[in-house]
Design a protein around this motif. Sequence first.
Motif, PDB file in Angstrom:
ATOM      1  N   GLY A 102      -8.926   5.182   3.582  1.00  0.00           N
ATOM      2  CA  GLY A 102      -9.005   6.558   3.095  1.00  0.00           C
ATOM      3  C   GLY A 102      -8.369   7.601   3.993  1.00  0.00           C
ATOM      4  O   GLY A 102      -7.680   8.502   3.521  1.00  0.00           O
ATOM      5  N   HIS A 103      -8.616   7.532   5.306  1.00  0.00           N
ATOM      6  CA  HIS A 103      -7.978   8.487   6.211  1.00  0.00           C
ATOM      7  C   HIS A 103      -8.018   7.998   7.654  1.00  0.00           C
ATOM      8  O   HIS A 103      -8.736   7.068   7.984  1.00  0.00           O
ATOM      9  CB  HIS A 103      -8.574   9.889   6.079  1.00  0.00           C
ATOM     10  CG  HIS A 103     -10.029  10.020   6.390  1.00  0.00           C
ATOM     11  ND1 HIS A 103     -10.998  10.090   5.414  1.00  0.00           N
ATOM     12  CD2 HIS A 103     -10.700  10.134   7.556  1.00  0.00           C
ATOM     13  CE1 HIS A 103     -12.190  10.232   5.971  1.00  0.00           C
ATOM     14  NE2 HIS A 103     -12.041  10.260   7.271  1.00  0.00           N
ATOM     15  N   PHE A 104      -7.195   8.660   8.480  1.00  0.00           N
ATOM     16  CA  PHE A 104      -7.198   8.392   9.923  1.00  0.00           C
ATOM     17  C   PHE A 104      -7.340   9.721  10.642  1.00  0.00           C
ATOM     18  O   PHE A 104      -6.921  10.768  10.140  1.00  0.00           O
ATOM     19  CB  PHE A 104      -5.938   7.638  10.353  1.00  0.00           C
ATOM     20  CG  PHE A 104      -4.646   8.385  10.190  1.00  0.00           C
ATOM     21  CD1 PHE A 104      -4.026   8.454   8.949  1.00  0.00           C
ATOM     22  CD2 PHE A 104      -4.046   9.011  11.258  1.00  0.00           C
ATOM     23  CE1 PHE A 104      -2.829   9.148   8.796  1.00  0.00           C
ATOM     24  CE2 PHE A 104      -2.846   9.707  11.126  1.00  0.00           C
ATOM     25  CZ  PHE A 104      -2.237   9.776   9.874  1.00  0.00           C
TER      26      PHE A 104
ATOM     27  N   HIS B 128      -8.591  14.802   2.422  1.00  0.00           N
ATOM     28  CA  HIS B 128      -7.752  14.541   3.590  1.00  0.00           C
ATOM     29  C   HIS B 128      -7.453  13.064   3.730  1.00  0.00           C
ATOM     30  O   HIS B 128      -8.287  12.215   3.435  1.00  0.00           O
ATOM     31  CB  HIS B 128      -8.344  15.091   4.888  1.00  0.00           C
ATOM     32  CG  HIS B 128      -9.709  14.600   5.247  1.00  0.00           C
ATOM     33  ND1 HIS B 128     -10.853  15.118   4.712  1.00  0.00           N
ATOM     34  CD2 HIS B 128     -10.113  13.639   6.110  1.00  0.00           C
ATOM     35  CE1 HIS B 128     -11.907  14.512   5.235  1.00  0.00           C
ATOM     36  NE2 HIS B 128     -11.484  13.594   6.074  1.00  0.00           N
ATOM     37  N   ALA B 129      -6.219  12.799   4.156  1.00  0.00           N
ATOM     38  CA  ALA B 129      -5.809  11.447   4.540  1.00  0.00           C
ATOM     39  C   ALA B 129      -5.572  11.423   6.045  1.00  0.00           C
ATOM     40  O   ALA B 129      -5.503  10.360   6.653  1.00  0.00           O
ATOM     41  CB  ALA B 129      -4.537  11.052   3.799  1.00  0.00           C
TER      42      ALA B 129
ATOM     43  N   LEU C  10      -7.190   7.625  19.005  1.00  0.00           N
ATOM     44  CA  LEU C  10      -7.830   7.475  17.703  1.00  0.00           C
ATOM     45  C   LEU C  10      -9.268   7.956  17.773  1.00  0.00           C
ATOM     46  O   LEU C  10     -10.053   7.483  18.596  1.00  0.00           O
ATOM     47  CB  LEU C  10      -7.819   5.988  17.312  1.00  0.00           C
ATOM     48  CG  LEU C  10      -8.526   5.641  16.009  1.00  0.00           C
ATOM     49  CD1 LEU C  10      -7.741   6.164  14.813  1.00  0.00           C
ATOM     50  CD2 LEU C  10      -8.721   4.133  15.889  1.00  0.00           C
ATOM     51  N   ASN C  11      -9.622   8.887  16.899  1.00  0.00           N
ATOM     52  CA  ASN C  11     -11.025   9.279  16.767  1.00  0.00           C
ATOM     53  C   ASN C  11     -11.728   8.309  15.810  1.00  0.00           C
ATOM     54  O   ASN C  11     -12.763   7.757  16.148  1.00  0.00           O
ATOM     55  CB  ASN C  11     -11.150  10.722  16.300  1.00  0.00           C
ATOM     56  CG  ASN C  11     -12.595  11.159  16.136  1.00  0.00           C
ATOM     57  OD1 ASN C  11     -13.138  11.067  15.034  1.00  0.00           O
ATOM     58  ND2 ASN C  11     -13.226  11.599  17.217  1.00  0.00           N
ATOM     59  N   HIS C  12     -11.199   8.114  14.626  1.00  0.00           N
ATOM     60  CA  HIS C  12     -11.738   7.061  13.751  1.00  0.00           C
ATOM     61  C   HIS C  12     -10.774   6.698  12.627  1.00  0.00           C
ATOM     62  O   HIS C  12      -9.855   7.443  12.326  1.00  0.00           O
ATOM     63  CB  HIS C  12     -13.117   7.422  13.186  1.00  0.00           C
ATOM     64  CG  HIS C  12     -13.157   8.586  12.230  1.00  0.00           C
ATOM     65  ND1 HIS C  12     -13.351   9.883  12.640  1.00  0.00           N
ATOM     66  CD2 HIS C  12     -13.055   8.645  10.889  1.00  0.00           C
ATOM     67  CE1 HIS C  12     -13.366  10.684  11.584  1.00  0.00           C
ATOM     68  NE2 HIS C  12     -13.177   9.961  10.502  1.00  0.00           N
ATOM     69  N   LEU C  13     -11.025   5.521  12.058  1.00  0.00           N
ATOM     70  CA  LEU C  13     -10.369   5.083  10.828  1.00  0.00           C
ATOM     71  C   LEU C  13     -11.435   5.091   9.744  1.00  0.00           C
ATOM     72  O   LEU C  13     -12.597   4.760  10.012  1.00  0.00           O
ATOM     73  CB  LEU C  13      -9.809   3.662  10.968  1.00  0.00           C
ATOM     74  CG  LEU C  13      -8.680   3.470  11.983  1.00  0.00           C
ATOM     75  CD1 LEU C  13      -8.378   1.976  12.141  1.00  0.00           C
ATOM     76  CD2 LEU C  13      -7.418   4.220  11.550  1.00  0.00           C
ATOM     77  N   SER C  14     -11.046   5.454   8.528  1.00  0.00           N
ATOM     78  CA  SER C  14     -12.060   5.678   7.499  1.00  0.00           C
ATOM     79  C   SER C  14     -11.718   4.954   6.194  1.00  0.00           C
ATOM     80  O   SER C  14     -10.568   4.973   5.746  1.00  0.00           O
ATOM     81  CB  SER C  14     -12.171   7.167   7.239  1.00  0.00           C
ATOM     82  OG  SER C  14     -13.235   7.402   6.352  1.00  0.00           O
ATOM     83  N   PHE C  15     -12.730   4.357   5.602  1.00  0.00           N
ATOM     84  CA  PHE C  15     -12.529   3.500   4.440  1.00  0.00           C
ATOM     85  C   PHE C  15     -13.481   3.899   3.324  1.00  0.00           C
ATOM     86  O   PHE C  15     -14.655   4.178   3.568  1.00  0.00           O
ATOM     87  CB  PHE C  15     -12.743   2.037   4.851  1.00  0.00           C
ATOM     88  CG  PHE C  15     -11.734   1.607   5.886  1.00  0.00           C
ATOM     89  CD1 PHE C  15     -10.526   1.067   5.506  1.00  0.00           C
ATOM     90  CD2 PHE C  15     -11.968   1.827   7.236  1.00  0.00           C
ATOM     91  CE1 PHE C  15      -9.571   0.717   6.459  1.00  0.00           C
ATOM     92  CE2 PHE C  15     -11.024   1.479   8.195  1.00  0.00           C
ATOM     93  CZ  PHE C  15      -9.812   0.916   7.803  1.00  0.00           C
ATOM     94  N   GLU C  16     -12.957   3.912   2.108  1.00  0.00           N
ATOM     95  CA  GLU C  16     -13.766   4.326   0.954  1.00  0.00           C
ATOM     96  C   GLU C  16     -14.652   3.187   0.493  1.00  0.00           C
ATOM     97  O   GLU C  16     -14.165   2.078   0.228  1.00  0.00           O
ATOM     98  CB  GLU C  16     -12.856   4.779  -0.195  1.00  0.00           C
ATOM     99  CG  GLU C  16     -13.673   5.305  -1.374  1.00  0.00           C
ATOM    100  CD  GLU C  16     -12.828   5.886  -2.494  1.00  0.00           C
ATOM    101  OE1 GLU C  16     -11.583   5.867  -2.395  1.00  0.00           O
ATOM    102  OE2 GLU C  16     -13.430   6.359  -3.480  1.00  0.00           O
TER     103      GLU C  16
END
Length: 314
Positions: A155-157, A208-209, A220-226
């Motif tokens: 979903g976003h980085f 946001h992506a 990197l703060n985080h990777l995000s997944f739906e």
Amino acid sequence: MPVIKAFDLAFGRISAPDLDRMEAFLTDFGMIRAERTKRALYMRGSDAAHHIHVTETGEPRFIGVALAAGSFEDLEKLARLEGASKIEDIDEPGGGKRVRLCDPDGHRVEVVHGIETLEPIPVTRPAVNCGNDKTRRKGALFRVLRGPSQVKRFGHFVLMSRNFERVVAWYRETLGFLPSDEVYSGEKNHLVGSFNRLDRGGEFVDHHAFFCIRGEKEGLNHLSFEARDIDDIMIGHEHMAAKGYRHVWGIGRHLLGSQVFDYWADPWGRVFEHWADTDVLDASARPQLNEAGAALDGPWGEPIPASFMGHATP
Ligand SMILES: [Fe+2]
């Protein structure tokens, strides 16, 4: 005009010294192995993308992100940029072509095209009987099973940077990102955060992506997944907690973007987010300016840990 308007995010790429441990974490997080080679692990979600996360063997490090171009011609445009690679065949599962770029902080940005897709994995979730229509689940009984979340897609980085302006400008000018919400601290022109979405014209996309945080570190703060839905966030939380992973922040609802969220750390401290139910905007939406304190307070849920906005893994 930007060089291209990236069509979608493709995957995040990190390294880890132990692919077995990484695969166990990502499986508990709700991804499924697409392929594993001697040197890398490729994990997918339930959508058709061949993989949404790559882990290479090596010291724990954030390598970069990959975005999908809308056309092969877009790769040709990128390959003409100074410092870009030529168009390469991707020598990895799923194949395809790519151009490798470097963002101003030195993170690798791959723009890919033509990676093979896989059959989507069918996921059935009960419809929800609330709101005005209480007959969405006519005659059916609600039986949600325990287990990992069911991750759909990348979903976003989120990156932290000392070169905040340069980094945000680079992603906008090179890949067509558009600002959705910006966050200031003190003076209104002192931005400390910028939420950016893809530009697909009249098509509505996630709020946001790419989110950029101004900070003392770069990384990197985080990777995000739906995840599938809000229940799926809760179920995933129980599963990750039972497995003993380190919880970072959540469950709550963000004010900016409005996702229900939950954050977990992998065995090397990299942060992975589950979210569901985002705001969606088309290219016509104007960016909003928000004051930092209030902007990070959601309507409900655990308050943001002091360390969260200062977190970045190299
Ligand atoms: Fe996030």
